[in-house]
Design an enzyme around this catalytic site. Structure first.
Site: not given
Length: 797
Positions: A364, A368, A490-492
């Site tokens: 991930l 990020r 997105v991505e958290g």
């Protein structure tokens, strides 16, 4: 002497805090009592103790403390441990240290683009950008044109991370970032399409964890676009809490194609928000795996596991689309019920069963660290160049709007944020290229660069006004404005990234002692546990004392005596960051000590601690960029503006934490130590902001450096960015002529055609030549063209 003074103050604090009576405070008092023993007893708590003294310490001090900590500390879940273990500690560890080794940062040699990578940027990437008509993509076709899809596949844009041995490009993280950044200055839809297969997805997971057979089969197909990948993680019931996904797989025997009684998994899932899902041929899937019949062993719950699912497999429902705010990249839901696949479709095979969460956490970081920061910086570069030009060309009250102080303030933020964001992008991508996997830093750049994009795009919309809110082919900001919430989400989600991840993970992963203490608690062997804990615990005590002392000393002296080895103007900012690092270490320990496990629920406190860590990292990135580029004098305003802003924001975060720390006595004492003679950090001055704004309003090498890497269309094209650049040059060329005309023209009587009448009378009075009149006319035509706003027929066609 300073250390002894700290002991005395801490002992007084211990006596007062005894009144509070909480368990956390009792532990705190115990530690402070140990400090007094260290001061007045020959039984030293430091590593210099004799074997006899060390044994005494283990028996009578360390063992009781360890028993107490084992009793009160909640056991770390496997999911939490995997998330914390993922990635590596890099520069964030230095920022936690209280005394960063600036020489280490300043000597760090970051990778640069290779000739091959630069040629790709100057060739295929520029050609792709020239093919992109964002209005056509987002308003008319709701997709990339077929020829663009073909060009992307043929030129291997989807396989930048795949090794050449498998047919990919095998580019660096810096090149990957540069490609996404340049494309994003032209089309967010195209940038998202390119970035997703090169970050979190089957390609990355196969590279890191796939079996050799999986790599040999899938990677060549992914490299040439024969397979289009996507990855399914988010479930309607589990978004940011991905560890709670209800999607599951059952280990069982079944039939697959012509094979019978095959050992495999029966998958059931429901995913959404899956980018490239509607066109995907290969779906990566995260599920919780169960073995109720114990076909693999004694355990029934096997944990999060990752699988590869060909989308043509019977039972897979895929192809429908979401509509993400008119950006219209391919994104949609997918699901399946009782879809059977053999065991060889598990990523990494059976030996990777249950390791899915850790695999995801480690991979991930690419999304990020690379993709979203690159997308954000691309917006910053495009806005800096285009809106800066617009502010010089657009006039109100007979002067460029960029000369108004209110607009200058917005332009300063645009230019300053772009410089800071690009510095963080390059530093973080460079860390990946030297082998780091900085999980905490990846969360920092994801949050702060996407938030920076939100700020500068909002500022840009304020500057251009109506030209920004009316969509059409001329509008260069509308789609960027609509894309902001996508990158934020997105991505958290950013709220949780700031309030839970940055410090929540960083406090344990990057702190020099906490992770070692927690690891010691989990040791089954008591002797090993107590020895590890003793070393970590008393190291932590020394760490606390040193940060307490340094915070007070640097506060009294203004960091005057810190040696960094840097030159002006960077040197003073390195000194101030050293002070902040000591303060941060002190605040972290006091917050953890007084709040304990409840700090997880004190998300605002955790967020402010995360902000302090983030601002330190961003400031060091700015300093690294400035020095790496040769300490260019014209860039000094950008350096100063960012460092002063980030230091001031750090001070605000510290103040917010002290105002809201539940233990008010601890907060009072900390305020005295941190600000013994008052607050030091002020925001950037108006004059400094004006200097930054001027860099956007005038063509210069500084402006070119700031916006380097964005796509610049041909100057003779009808593209809005090219038209703005052309108008800027022409308007600046005409300004001194207009100034002379207005000063020397006598008896002027304005007619209906103000500029034409003025030029005619000026020519009659021989104030200007015909060539100079042509310069003014060309500038006016160019200016008039770029301030026009799209309009349509009543049916919006």
């Amino acid at each position: 002497m300073v250390r002894y003074l700290a002991y005395v103050v801490l002992s007084l604090l211990a006596c007062v805090m005894m009144l509070y009576g909480s368990l956390a405070v009792e532990i705190f008092v115990l530690i402070l009592t140990l400090l007094l023993i260290d001061l007045f007893s020959p039984l030293r708590l430091y590593a210099t103790a004799t074997e006899q003294q060390y044994g005494w310490r283990i028996r009578y001090i360390t063992s009781p403390i360890l028993k107490l900590f084992k009793k009160v500390s909640p056991k770390m879940s496997e999911t939490e441990r995997e998330a914390i273990d993922a990635g590596s500690v890099w520069w964030d560890g230095e920022l936690f240290s209280g005394k960063p080794k600036w020489k280490k940062l300043r000597k760090l040699q970051l990778p640069r683009l290779t000739e091959e990578e630069q040629a790709f940027l100057d060739g295929p990437v520029d050609e792709l950008c020239s093919m992109l008509d964002d209005w056509q993509i987002t308003h008319e076709q709701n997709d990339l044109p077929e020829e663009v899809w073909k060009f992307i596949k043929e030129n291997k844009f989807l396989s930048m991370i795949i090794p050449k041995a498998y047919g990919g490009l095998e580019y660096s993280a810096l090149a990957h970032s540069a490609v996404v950044m340049k494309i994003s200055t032209r089309s967010v839809t195209a940038a998202v399409t390119v970035m997703v297969p090169n970050s979190l997805g089957p390609g990355k997971l196969l590279l890191e964890y796939g079996t050799q057979e999986q790599k040999d089969f899938y990677l060549p197909r992914l490299a040439v676009g024969e397979e289009i990948p996507c990855f399914g993680l988010t479930n309607p019931e589990a978004g940011s809490d991905a560890g709670a996904i209800p999607d599951y797989g059952i280990v069982c025997r079944g039939n697959y194609q012509d094979q019978k009684d095959v050992l495999g998994i029966k998958l059931t899932w429901n995913k959404r928000y899956i980018t490239l899902g509607p066109v995907s041929t290969l779906l990566g899937l995260a599920v919780k795996l169960y073995d109720p019949d114990h076909l693999l062993g004694e355990d029934e719950e096997l944990g999060v596991t990752l699988a590869l699912v060909p989308t043509e497999t019977p039972g897979v429902n895929i192809g429908r689309r979401h509509f993400p705010l008119n950006i219209v990249f391919m994104n949609g839901p997918n699901s399946g019920k009782d879809v059977f696949l053999p065991m060889e479709f598990l990523i990494g095979g059976q030996q990777r069963i249950g390791q899915g969460w850790r695999m995801l956490m480690e991979c991930l970081a690419d999304g990020r660290s690379i993709s979203l920061p690159a997308l954000s910086v691309g917006s910053g570069k495009m806005v800096s160049r285009s809106v800066g030009a617009y502010a010089r060309v657009r006039r109100q009250f007979r002067m460029p709007i960029g000369r108004f102080e209110g607009v200058e303030e917005a332009l300063a933020r645009i230019g300053g944020y772009t410089y800071m964001m690009d510095a963080a992008r390059v530093l973080t991508a460079g860390a990946l290229d030297i082998g780091e996997k900085p999980s905490v830093i990846s969360a920092i750049v994801k949050y702060h660069l996407t938030e920076g994009m939100r700020q500068l795009v909002n500022d840009a919309m304020d500057v251009v006004g109506g030209a920004g809110i009316c969509l059409g082919p001329k509008n260069i900001l509308g789609r960027a404005y609509q894309a902001v919430p996508i990158s934020i989400t997105v991505e958290g989600a950013n709220i949780l990234t700031r309030s839970m991840i940055i410090f929540g993970q960083g406090a344990i992963r990057s702190h020099p002692y906490i992770f070692r203490e927690l690891s010691a608690l989990d040791e089954d062997d008591w002797d090993d546990s107590v020895k590890q804990f003793d070393k970590a615990f008393f190291g932590h005590v020394r760490f606390f004392i040193s940060n307490y002392s340094r915070s007070l000393f640097h506060g009294l002296t203004g960091s005057m005596f810190v040696y960094t080895g840097a030159k002006r103007p960077a040197n003073k900012y390195y000194k101030k960051l050293t002070r902040i690092s000591a303060i941060f270490g002190l605040l972290s320990d006091v917050s953890l000590l007084t709040l304990g496990a409840s700090l997880k629920r004190k998300e605002k406190i955790s967020a402010r601690l995360g902000d302090i860590l983030s601002y330190m990292y961003l400031a060091t990135a700015v300093l690294k960029r400035f020095e790496m580029q040769g300490c260019i004098r014209e860039d000094v305003p950008l350096l100063k503006w960012n460092c002063e802003l980030l230091l001031h924001k750090t001070q605000l975060a510290i103040d917010g934490l002290l105002q809201n720390l539940p233990n008010r006595f601890a907060a009072m004492l900390l305020r005295i130590v941190i600000y013994p003679i008052g607050r030091w950090f002020k925001p950037p001055s108006d004059k400094l902001g004006q200097q930054v704004a001027q860099l956007l309003l005038t063509p210069s090498q500084a402006r070119d450096r700031l916006t380097k890497g964005m796509y610049m269309p041909a100057t003779d094209s009808a593209d809005t960015v090219a038209a703005l650049e052309d108008a800027l040059i022409k308007v600046i060329k005409s300004e001194h002529i207009e100034k002379r005309l207005k000063k020397e023209l006598k008896g002027y009587q304005p007619g209906y055609q103000v500029m034409d009448d003025m030029l005619t009378q000026a020519l009659n009075q021989n104030i200007i030549t015909e060539d100079e009149a042509t310069v003014i006319r060309d500038a006016e035509l160019a200016r008039w063209d770029v301030i026009q706003v799209d309009d349509f027929s009543p049916d919006l066609k």
